[in-house]
Design a protein around this motif. Structure first.
Motif, mmCIF file in Angstrom:
data_model
loop_
_atom_site.group_PDB
_atom_site.id
_atom_site.type_symbol
_atom_site.label_atom_id
_atom_site.label_comp_id
_atom_site.label_asym_id
_atom_site.label_seq_id
_atom_site.Cartn_x
_atom_site.Cartn_y
_atom_site.Cartn_z
ATOM 1 N N PHE A 110 35.366 41.217 -44.408
ATOM 2 C CA PHE A 110 35.867 40.092 -45.205
ATOM 3 C C PHE A 110 37.199 40.375 -45.876
ATOM 4 N N SER A 111 38.029 41.210 -45.315
ATOM 5 C CA SER A 111 39.245 41.639 -46.005
ATOM 6 C C SER A 111 40.188 40.484 -46.341
ATOM 7 N N ARG A 112 40.204 39.428 -45.552
ATOM 8 C CA ARG A 112 41.104 38.304 -45.848
ATOM 9 C C ARG A 112 40.323 37.071 -46.314
ATOM 10 N N TRP A 113 39.118 37.309 -46.787
ATOM 11 C CA TRP A 113 38.231 36.237 -47.242
ATOM 12 C C TRP A 113 37.812 36.507 -48.679
ATOM 13 N N GLU A 114 37.635 35.444 -49.440
ATOM 14 C CA GLU A 114 37.146 35.552 -50.807
ATOM 15 C C GLU A 114 35.681 35.133 -50.823
ATOM 16 N N THR A 115 34.832 35.969 -51.391
ATOM 17 C CA THR A 115 33.431 35.583 -51.568
ATOM 18 C C THR A 115 33.369 34.592 -52.713
ATOM 19 N N ILE A 116 32.816 33.402 -52.462
ATOM 20 C CA ILE A 116 32.753 32.373 -53.512
ATOM 21 C C ILE A 116 31.329 32.101 -53.986
ATOM 22 N N LEU A 117 30.322 32.498 -53.191
ATOM 23 C CA LEU A 117 28.922 32.362 -53.605
ATOM 24 C C LEU A 117 28.165 33.622 -53.191
ATOM 25 N N THR A 118 27.296 34.087 -54.081
ATOM 26 C CA THR A 118 26.470 35.245 -53.773
ATOM 27 C C THR A 118 25.016 34.967 -54.142
ATOM 28 N N ARG A 119 24.128 35.697 -53.507
ATOM 29 C CA ARG A 119 22.716 35.762 -53.905
ATOM 30 C C ARG A 119 22.453 37.248 -54.118
ATOM 31 N N GLY A 120 22.410 37.660 -55.369
ATOM 32 C CA GLY A 120 22.308 39.086 -55.660
ATOM 33 C C GLY A 120 23.539 39.793 -55.111
ATOM 34 N N LYS A 121 23.336 40.760 -54.212
ATOM 35 C CA LYS A 121 24.459 41.482 -53.606
ATOM 36 C C LYS A 121 24.858 40.892 -52.262
ATOM 37 N N GLU A 122 24.218 39.822 -51.859
ATOM 38 C CA GLU A 122 24.513 39.201 -50.565
ATOM 39 C C GLU A 122 25.628 38.169 -50.676
ATOM 40 N N GLN A 123 26.447 38.085 -49.640
ATOM 41 C CA GLN A 123 27.473 37.040 -49.573
ATOM 42 C C GLN A 123 26.839 35.791 -48.961
ATOM 43 N N TYR A 124 26.945 34.670 -49.688
ATOM 44 C CA TYR A 124 26.386 33.419 -49.181
ATOM 45 C C TYR A 124 27.480 32.475 -48.679
ATOM 46 N N ALA A 125 28.655 32.520 -49.297
ATOM 47 C CA ALA A 125 29.762 31.669 -48.838
ATOM 48 C C ALA A 125 31.082 32.389 -49.042
ATOM 49 N N LEU A 126 31.974 32.186 -48.069
ATOM 50 C CA LEU A 126 33.306 32.788 -48.073
ATOM 51 C C LEU A 126 34.349 31.706 -47.926
ATOM 52 N N LEU A 127 35.553 31.981 -48.430
ATOM 53 C CA LEU A 127 36.658 31.046 -48.282
ATOM 54 C C LEU A 127 37.905 31.823 -47.906
ATOM 55 N N SER A 128 38.654 31.290 -46.968
ATOM 56 C CA SER A 128 39.967 31.858 -46.685
ATOM 57 C C SER A 128 41.016 30.776 -46.815
ATOM 58 N N SER A 129 41.976 31.052 -47.678
ATOM 59 C CA SER A 129 43.163 30.208 -47.768
ATOM 60 C C SER A 129 44.388 31.081 -47.517
ATOM 61 N N ASP A 130 44.155 32.263 -46.953
ATOM 62 C CA ASP A 130 45.210 33.218 -46.607
ATOM 63 C C ASP A 130 46.029 32.622 -45.459
ATOM 64 N N SER A 131 47.300 32.391 -45.684
ATOM 65 C CA SER A 131 48.120 31.714 -44.670
ATOM 66 C C SER A 131 48.174 32.491 -43.352
ATOM 67 N N ALA A 132 47.972 33.794 -43.390
ATOM 68 C CA ALA A 132 47.967 34.572 -42.149
ATOM 69 C C ALA A 132 46.729 34.264 -41.308
ATOM 70 N N VAL A 133 45.669 33.811 -41.960
ATOM 71 C CA VAL A 133 44.416 33.496 -41.270
ATOM 72 C C VAL A 133 44.339 32.019 -40.920
ATOM 73 N N VAL A 134 44.678 31.167 -41.884
ATOM 74 C CA VAL A 134 44.411 29.730 -41.717
ATOM 75 C C VAL A 134 45.631 28.819 -41.840
ATOM 76 N N GLY A 135 46.816 29.358 -41.974
ATOM 77 C CA GLY A 135 47.996 28.504 -42.111
ATOM 78 C C GLY A 135 47.993 27.780 -43.444
ATOM 79 N N ALA A 136 48.233 26.472 -43.416
ATOM 80 C CA ALA A 136 48.338 25.675 -44.641
ATOM 81 C C ALA A 136 46.992 25.182 -45.143
#
Length: 182
Positions: A110-136
């Motif tokens: 998940f280096s270019r992703w932000e974890t936005i939701l967790t359940r304990g230590k688990e990642q439940y949702a990720l977001l990428s707005s990194d222009s290198a990954v997703v553009g605009a």
């Protein structure tokens, strides 16, 4: 259903479409890609291009395309426990606590992703707005589709979180892509 009603009350138009021959278009739009949506290689490329031009793609559950393009996988959740927003995230959404069944968690790199939701230590949702990954645009990935069910809208802070997330992503019109389930 309840999802469409809640979004409409919050000035977000919602429509439900089948993915056969569907093409992404429009500004201030989000597309929720449900697990049953059949998306071929050309449609996936069109979705990625649409995101690069500023669209918001929300992927509800694991898809082969996520694994191939981003190395994001899903596996069973150890659960139980509430799903919480990550403090300090721009998508923190005021400390919402979601009530969702424990089905899946996200795993991978998940280096270019932000974890936005967790359940304990688990990642439940990720977001990428990194222009290198997703553009605009941006891509949001959920471990499963449970938040997008009508039943979920009556539990915890689920409805408020969904509305807040869409508004933070500047989505005023959302399409739910799915297939006919028999």
């Amino acid at each position: 259903g309840a999802v469409a009603e809640i979004l409409k009350k919050n000035d977000i138009d919602a429509s439900f479409v089948l993915t056969k021959d569907q093409k992404p278009r429009g500004e201030a739009k989000g597309i929720v890609l449900m697990p049953g949506a059949k998306v071929d290689r050309d449609q996936w490329k069109a979705l990625r291009s649409w995101v690069r031009d500023g669209g918001t793609l929300i992927v509800a559950g694991q898809r082969l395309e996520l694994s191939n393009d981003f190395r994001i996988e899903a596996e069973a959740s150890a659960g139980p426990g509430p799903v919480r927003t990550v403090p300090g995230s721009v998508y923190d959404a005021y400390g919402h606590e979601l009530a969702l069944p424990y089905v899946s968690q996200l795993t991978g790199s998940f280096s270019r992703w932000e974890t936005i939701l967790t359940r304990g230590k688990e990642q439940y949702a990720l977001l990428s707005s990194d222009s290198a990954v997703v553009g605009a645009g941006r891509i949001v990935v959920f471990a499963d589709d449970r938040l997008f069910s009508n039943l979920a809208m009556a539990l915890g802070d689920n409805a408020s979180y969904l509305v807040t997330l869409l508004k933070r992503c500047d989505v005023k019109d959302v399409e739910f892509w799915d297939s006919i389930r028999g």
